[in-house]
Design an enzyme around this catalytic site. Structure first.
Site, PDB file in Angstrom:
ATOM      1  N   TRP A  10      29.902  43.783  33.773  1.00  0.00           N
ATOM      2  CA  TRP A  10      31.386  44.038  34.267  1.00  0.00           C
ATOM      3  C   TRP A  10      32.357  44.271  33.193  1.00  0.00           C
ATOM      4  CZ3 TRP A  10      31.524  45.696  38.876  1.00  0.00           C
ATOM      5  CH2 TRP A  10      30.565  45.437  39.892  1.00  0.00           C
ATOM      6  N   ASP A  13      39.368  38.882  34.030  1.00  0.00           N
ATOM      7  CA  ASP A  13      38.653  39.182  35.215  1.00  0.00           C
ATOM      8  C   ASP A  13      38.244  37.690  35.590  1.00  0.00           C
ATOM      9  OD1 ASP A  13      37.045  40.017  37.286  1.00  0.00           O
ATOM     10  OD2 ASP A  13      36.064  41.553  36.288  1.00  0.00           O
ATOM     11  N   LYS A  34      34.153  36.718  46.421  1.00  0.00           N
ATOM     12  CA  LYS A  34      33.329  36.002  45.851  1.00  0.00           C
ATOM     13  C   LYS A  34      33.789  34.527  46.197  1.00  0.00           C
ATOM     14  CE  LYS A  34      31.388  39.449  43.254  1.00  0.00           C
ATOM     15  NZ  LYS A  34      31.785  40.487  42.197  1.00  0.00           N
TER      16      LYS A  34
HETATM   17  C1  LIG Z   1      32.040  41.740  41.549  1.00  0.00           C
HETATM   18  C2  LIG Z   1      32.854  41.684  40.226  1.00  0.00           C
HETATM   19  C3  LIG Z   1      33.482  42.993  39.953  1.00  0.00           C
HETATM   20  C4  LIG Z   1      33.617  44.215  41.035  1.00  0.00           C
HETATM   21  O1  LIG Z   1      34.375  43.801  41.976  1.00  0.00           O
HETATM   22  P1  LIG Z   1      34.725  44.755  43.144  1.00  0.00           P
HETATM   23  O2  LIG Z   1      35.651  43.896  43.856  1.00  0.00           O
HETATM   24  O3  LIG Z   1      33.528  45.358  43.810  1.00  0.00           O
HETATM   25  O4  LIG Z   1      35.139  46.147  42.576  1.00  0.00           O
HETATM   26  C5  LIG Z   1      34.133  43.009  38.717  1.00  0.00           C
HETATM   27  N1  LIG Z   1      34.095  41.813  37.942  1.00  0.00           N
HETATM   28  C6  LIG Z   1      33.362  40.636  38.295  1.00  0.00           C
HETATM   29  C7  LIG Z   1      33.444  39.613  37.355  1.00  0.00           C
HETATM   30  C8  LIG Z   1      32.729  40.517  39.288  1.00  0.00           C
HETATM   31  O5  LIG Z   1      32.069  39.712  39.602  1.00  0.00           O
END
Ligand SMILES: *Cc1c(COP(=O)(O)O)cnc(C)c1O
Length: 380
Positions: A107, A175, A199
């Site tokens: 990511w 993030d 999540k």
């Molecule tokens: C799942 C995830 C993403 C992507 O998320 P989307 O909402 O599908 O764009 C980005 N960064 C991390 C750390 C993730 O776990």
């Protein structure tokens, strides 16, 4: 009713009580005579919902007053573009601004690939040399950096930061998609935090952005209106129709978390859940964790078979996933890019689910030892 334990990395489990409440309110929410799905985002019925969701998030995370909370769309992935555009975007013909990225997984690499379109991107540290199985020692930013980006919890490889790096006047951007509200986080150490909801917060479709006041309003004029933090902040996330139902469900999840005792209480529970599985992995002869001890995630726990022979290993993996699913333990396959297995233990995964997983793994290991399921006897 037959509910499974869903170990998916996202979308993932939601608390059963939240789903039941949403079901009960589906056709008549709070005596309004309508579903939240049908409400105008500017109605007197919806306003308290978005206000309550924001207030709960602020209190649970301890978000200081000089930060704005935005409910946006486009997933965490759209933030890979919005962050550079808003914090370091320049008018055409002007030299790109420098920005600092730490690469700890797939990511963060995606964030870099997108960011490099808009900023003079510098990867200051990376753990790619050992397959991202650890968090590198964070170097300081350079004085001109517009921001310092990292991925707090690495969903695919199963690592996590435990303390934010010192970045001085350079805003720290993180993030937190797969770790938001899983353990305490000092918001004031960050300039901007962002998370896709699917999540730990609610359903897919809503992205939460927590941004310090002084970082709003820096986007150049050409940046599209929907990608501007200043517009979304000014309009209270209601510039256009927001993901109303997602915001409502996040509110229910936050109420559930509040009733459980908040972030410190869930953190204790998460520590306990993760320790159960890590302890087993560290003592097992058949399974192991590929992640360094000091860098291990509480949310996403990858594991692999210790078996050397790739053919036999692939065979074991297939059988493991299949037999686990038959016991109601689903979505245990690792990310398609890394293989192996992975158990995601987000806030809503009950302790019981982890206990059942460990029991299943013990049984699986015992059977292997006993030779009851030797699929390739020639390799023994
Ligand atoms: C799942 C995830 C993403 C992507 O998320 P989307 O909402 O599908 O764009 C980005 N960064 C991390 C750390 C993730 O776990």
């Amino acid at each position: 009713m037959k509910r499974v334990y869903n170990f998916s990395a996202g979308p993932s489990m939601l608390p059963l009580s939240v789903l039941q409440q949403a079901a009960a309110e589906m056709t008549d929410a709070h005596g309004s005579g309508q579903s939240v799905l049908e409400m105008s985002h500017r109605s007197k019925d919806f306003t308290p919902i978005i206000e309550k969701t924001e207030a709960l998030l602020r209190s649970l995370m301890g978000i200081p007053a000089n930060y704005r909370v935005l409910f946006l769309q486009g997933g965490a992935s759209l933030q890979f573009s919005m962050i550079p555009l808003n914090l370091a975007g320049v008018e055409p013909g002007i030299e790109k601004k420098p920005a600092f990225y730490v690469e700890t997984g797939i990511w963060s690499k995606k964030a870099e690939e997108e960011g490099a379109k808009y900023v003079d991107l510098f990867v200051g540290a990376s753990s790619q040399d050992r397959g991202y199985t650890y968090i590198p020692t964070p170097p300081p930013p350079r004085s001109g950096d517009a921001y310092y980006h990292l991925t707090w919890n690495n969903t695919i490889v199963g690592t996590r930061w435990t303390t934010p790096p010192e970045t001085g006047n350079v805003p720290l951007v993180a993030d937190i998609s797969s770790s938001i509200l899983s353990e305490p986080l000092e918001v004031s150490r960050f300039g901007l935090l962002y998370a896709g909801a699917q999540k730990n917060l609610g359903p897919a479709g809503t992205t939460v952005v927590i941004i310090r006041d002084d970082l709003i309003g820096k986007a150049p004029s050409w940046v599209p209106v929907m990608l501007r933090y200043d517009i979304h902040a000014k309009e209270g996330s209601l510039y256009n129709t927001p993901p109303c139902y997602g915001i409502y469900l996040i509110g229910l999840v936050l109420e559930w978390l509040h009733a459980l005792g908040g972030v410190s209480a869930i953190a204790e529970r998460n520590q306990h859940k993760a320790a159960l599985l890590y302890d087993y992995l560290d003592h097992s002869c058949l399974f192991r964790s590929p992640v360094d001890l000091g860098s291990r995630s509480l949310m996403n726990l990858p594991f692999v078979f210790t078996v050397e022979d790739p053919v036999r290993r692939a065979d074991l993996e297939k059988r493991f996933i299949r037999e686990a699913a038959a016991r109601g333990l689903v979505n245990l396959a690792g990310h398609r890019l890394v293989g192996g297995m992975r158990a995601s233990l987000y806030n809503a995964m009950p302790l019981r689910g982890v206990q059942e997983l460990v029991r299943f793994m013990e049984d699986f290991e015992a059977q292997e030892k006993g030779g009851l399921h030797v699929s390739h006897p020639n390799h023994e």
